[in-house]
Scaffold this active site. Structure first.
Site, PDB file in Angstrom:
ATOM      1  N   ARG A   1     -29.618  11.073 -58.078  1.00 55.07           N
ATOM      2  CA  ARG A   1     -29.265  11.626 -56.762  1.00 55.07           C
ATOM      3  C   ARG A   1     -27.909  11.132 -56.311  1.00 55.07           C
ATOM      4  O   ARG A   1     -27.073  11.934 -55.635  1.00 55.07           O
ATOM      5  CB  ARG A   1     -30.439  11.119 -55.995  1.00 55.07           C
ATOM      6  CG  ARG A   1     -30.122  11.595 -54.390  1.00 55.07           C
ATOM      7  CD  ARG A   1     -31.321  11.801 -53.263  1.00 55.07           C
ATOM      8  NE  ARG A   1     -32.292  10.633 -53.532  1.00 55.07           N
ATOM      9  CZ  ARG A   1     -32.121   9.478 -53.135  1.00 55.07           C
ATOM     10  NH1 ARG A   1     -30.940   9.077 -52.787  1.00 55.07           N
ATOM     11  NH2 ARG A   1     -33.075   8.561 -53.480  1.00 55.07           N
TER      12      ARG A   1
ATOM     13  N   TYR B   1     -23.578  35.102 -42.166  1.00 55.80           N
ATOM     14  CA  TYR B   1     -24.610  35.253 -42.962  1.00 55.80           C
ATOM     15  C   TYR B   1     -25.990  34.854 -42.262  1.00 55.80           C
ATOM     16  O   TYR B   1     -26.228  33.877 -41.592  1.00 55.80           O
ATOM     17  CB  TYR B   1     -24.366  34.405 -44.018  1.00 55.80           C
ATOM     18  CG  TYR B   1     -25.652  34.196 -45.314  1.00 55.80           C
ATOM     19  CD1 TYR B   1     -25.976  35.225 -46.127  1.00 55.80           C
ATOM     20  CD2 TYR B   1     -26.426  33.108 -45.349  1.00 55.80           C
ATOM     21  CE1 TYR B   1     -26.937  35.053 -46.960  1.00 55.80           C
ATOM     22  CE2 TYR B   1     -27.527  33.058 -46.181  1.00 55.80           C
ATOM     23  CZ  TYR B   1     -27.751  34.303 -47.019  1.00 55.80           C
ATOM     24  OH  TYR B   1     -28.831  34.093 -47.860  1.00 55.80           O
TER      25      TYR B   1
ATOM     26  N   ASP C   1     -16.435  30.224 -45.248  1.00 55.55           N
ATOM     27  CA  ASP C   1     -17.503  30.491 -46.448  1.00 55.55           C
ATOM     28  C   ASP C   1     -16.536  31.678 -47.279  1.00 55.55           C
ATOM     29  O   ASP C   1     -16.510  32.736 -46.839  1.00 55.55           O
ATOM     30  CB  ASP C   1     -18.710  31.133 -45.847  1.00 55.55           C
ATOM     31  CG  ASP C   1     -19.727  31.708 -46.681  1.00 55.55           C
ATOM     32  OD1 ASP C   1     -19.275  31.980 -48.000  1.00 55.55           O
ATOM     33  OD2 ASP C   1     -21.003  31.688 -46.395  1.00 55.55           O
TER      34      ASP C   1
ATOM     35  N   LYS D   1     -23.906  33.107 -56.197  1.00 57.50           N
ATOM     36  CA  LYS D   1     -23.102  34.499 -56.353  1.00 57.50           C
ATOM     37  C   LYS D   1     -22.301  34.340 -57.595  1.00 57.50           C
ATOM     38  O   LYS D   1     -22.493  33.995 -58.490  1.00 57.50           O
ATOM     39  CB  LYS D   1     -22.591  34.795 -55.058  1.00 57.50           C
ATOM     40  CG  LYS D   1     -23.672  34.514 -53.832  1.00 57.50           C
ATOM     41  CD  LYS D   1     -25.041  35.357 -53.677  1.00 57.50           C
ATOM     42  CE  LYS D   1     -25.744  34.660 -52.761  1.00 57.50           C
ATOM     43  NZ  LYS D   1     -25.522  34.699 -51.512  1.00 57.50           N
TER      44      LYS D   1
HETATM   45  C1  LIG Z   1     -26.126  33.964 -50.376  1.00 56.42           C
HETATM   46  C2  LIG Z   1     -24.933  33.209 -49.338  1.00 56.42           C
HETATM   47  C3  LIG Z   1     -25.137  32.190 -48.733  1.00 56.42           C
HETATM   48  C4  LIG Z   1     -26.473  31.279 -49.074  1.00 56.42           C
HETATM   49  O1  LIG Z   1     -26.356  30.669 -50.169  1.00 56.42           O
HETATM   50  P1  LIG Z   1     -27.623  30.481 -51.158  1.00 56.42           P
HETATM   51  O2  LIG Z   1     -27.150  29.977 -52.428  1.00 56.42           O
HETATM   52  O3  LIG Z   1     -28.568  31.546 -50.951  1.00 56.42           O
HETATM   53  O4  LIG Z   1     -28.479  29.315 -50.404  1.00 56.42           O
HETATM   54  C5  LIG Z   1     -24.354  31.694 -47.819  1.00 56.42           C
HETATM   55  N1  LIG Z   1     -23.115  32.537 -47.707  1.00 56.42           N
HETATM   56  C6  LIG Z   1     -23.120  33.918 -48.039  1.00 56.42           C
HETATM   57  C7  LIG Z   1     -21.742  34.752 -47.644  1.00 56.42           C
HETATM   58  C8  LIG Z   1     -23.969  34.277 -48.883  1.00 56.42           C
HETATM   59  O5  LIG Z   1     -23.697  35.460 -49.547  1.00 56.42           O
END
Ligand SMILES: *Cc1c(COP(=O)(O)O)cnc(C)c1O
Length: 391
Positions: free
Chosen positions: A47, A99, A171, A196
């Site tokens: 961890r 988001y 982000d 993603k």
């Molecule tokens: C999917 C997404 C998230 C969250 O990420 P997870 O891996 O699903 O926890 C945050 N910001 C954006 C822009 C996203 O598309």
């Protein structure tokens, strides 16, 4: 030798240990033998640290041009860590179209610990400035935003943040470190849903936070270890492998998205196409429009028929996979938003988001062409939003 991003994600600096294997071994160990009591072995408990995660974090830092990177069990875990570097009584400025998962985290969880949030339209810099309070500590932005691809001026927000001694977090999930480099534009922290494009194969949930600020980095590490949200060794290994093809995957997806944009813009069945590929502000801070676009059908009663007639895209939430993914915000990401609020934000039943994958672009176009024709054919079944929700 300083390496390009493409080379950096492929070259393994640890090559040479363990039989000179092409790929690093997977250290599937929760704990490590300690020869010297009280010694300072690099790893003791997974961890707190694991060689696979360390290797991944080096690559993530290099990609974003930051000094430190931390890999988390999801994008939301990374975003939680960034927001939990704050203290009770601190205030954060967020985009009003942030988001959905980030909104839920702030609204339903962090406000219980008296971290305060104001949402504004971050595309207007004066709205950010007006929202600053004496206890404001962080400005958090997403650009392009989702699902309407609004663009926020990263440098402009960074200047405001600097003047008021605030941190700026971006982000960068939609553009990836190859399409946009927020740290170089003045941001202090970059976060990713590595689920993603960075992962790119729709097979893992992962997240990352990158910074060059030592104080923030220490706080992010404390949270990664202290709240137990670190990415596992297995997923770190998988993500490191997937990163090796990020540039070819992303470049191909962008090329395909540009072709689909041209096609969709000419279709009479479509009222609007959203793609930041021609937006001057976006192009001043990013290398291209990315691989995700939005489209709004002229007649929203055709939405289900459109989906029924499509063959290739995966119809689902998420984005950034090798497969083209068609999302329907009204029934997926924004289903919990009351209809009036949703429609006021132009997230109507006819709006779709298309994350363009690596399929042959001509075949994607042929598929969309067929589905649009089928859906808008007079004899095709129509379904209103009311009927849809009363199923
Ligand atoms: C999917 C997404 C998230 C969250 O990420 P997870 O891996 O699903 O926890 C945050 N910001 C954006 C822009 C996203 O598309």
């Amino acid at each position: 030798m300083s390496l390009s991003k493409e080379t950096e994600v492929i070259f393994d600096a640890n090559r040479g240990v363990d039989y000179d294997s092409a790929n690093p071994p997977l250290y599937a160990s929760s704990t490590f033998h300690q020869k010297v009591l009280g010694g300072d072995a690099k790893y003791d408990y997974a961890r707190s640290g694991n060689p696979n995660r360390a290797l991944l974090e080096e690559k993530l830092a290099a990609l974003e041009g930051g000094d430190y990177a931390f890999a988390y069990a999801s994008g939301i875990a990374a975003i939680s860590a960034v927001l939990l570097t704050l203290n009770s009584g601190d205030h954060v400025i967020l985009p009003d179209d942030v988001y959905g998962g980030t909104f839920r985290l702030t609204e339903q969880i962090l406000t219980r610990f008296n971290i305060q949030f104001t949402t504004v339209d971050t595309t207007h810099l004066q709205e950010i400035e007006q929202a600053i309070q004496s206890n404001t500590k962080l400005v958090y932005i997403e650009t392009p935003s989702n699902p309407l691809f609004k663009i926020t001026d990263i440098k402009g927000v960074a200047q405001i943040a600097e003047q008021h001694k605030l941190l700026l977090a971006v982000d960068n999930t939609f553009m990836t470190p190859l399409g946009q480099s927020p740290l170089a534009l003045g941001a202090d922290i970059v976060v990713h849903s590595a689920t993603k494009f960075l992962g790119g194969h729709s097979d893992i949930i992962a997240g990352a936070a990158i910074t060059s600020n030592k104080e923030v980095a220490d706080a992010l590490y404390l949270l990664q270890n202290g709240t137990g949200t670190a990415l596992s060794a297995h997923d770190s290994w998988t993500l490191s492998q997937h990163l090796k093809t990020l540039s070819v995957r992303f470049n191909q997806s962008v090329e395909n998205a540009q072709k689909l944009y041209t096609f969709l813009s000419q279709r009479e069945e479509i009222a609007e196409v959203y793609y930041p590929g021609n937006d001057a502000l976006h192009l001043s801070q990013a290398s291209h429009g990315g691989a995700v676009l939005g489209l709004r059908l002229k007649d929203e009663t055709k939405a289900q028929a459109f989906v029924d007639a499509l063959t290739l895209p995966l119809v689902s939430v998420s984005l950034g996979g090798v497969e083209t993914i068609l999302s329907h915000p009204a029934t997926m990401s924004h289903a919990a938003v009351p209809k009036e609020v949703r429609e006021a934000r132009h997230i109507t039943f006819g709006l779709f988001r298309l994350s363009v994958g690596l399929e042959n672009a001509d075949e994607l176009i042929a598929d969309l062409n067929y589905a649009l024709k089928e859906a808008f054919n007079e004899s095709t079944n129509q379904q209103t939003e009311t009927e849809y929700f009363s199923r």
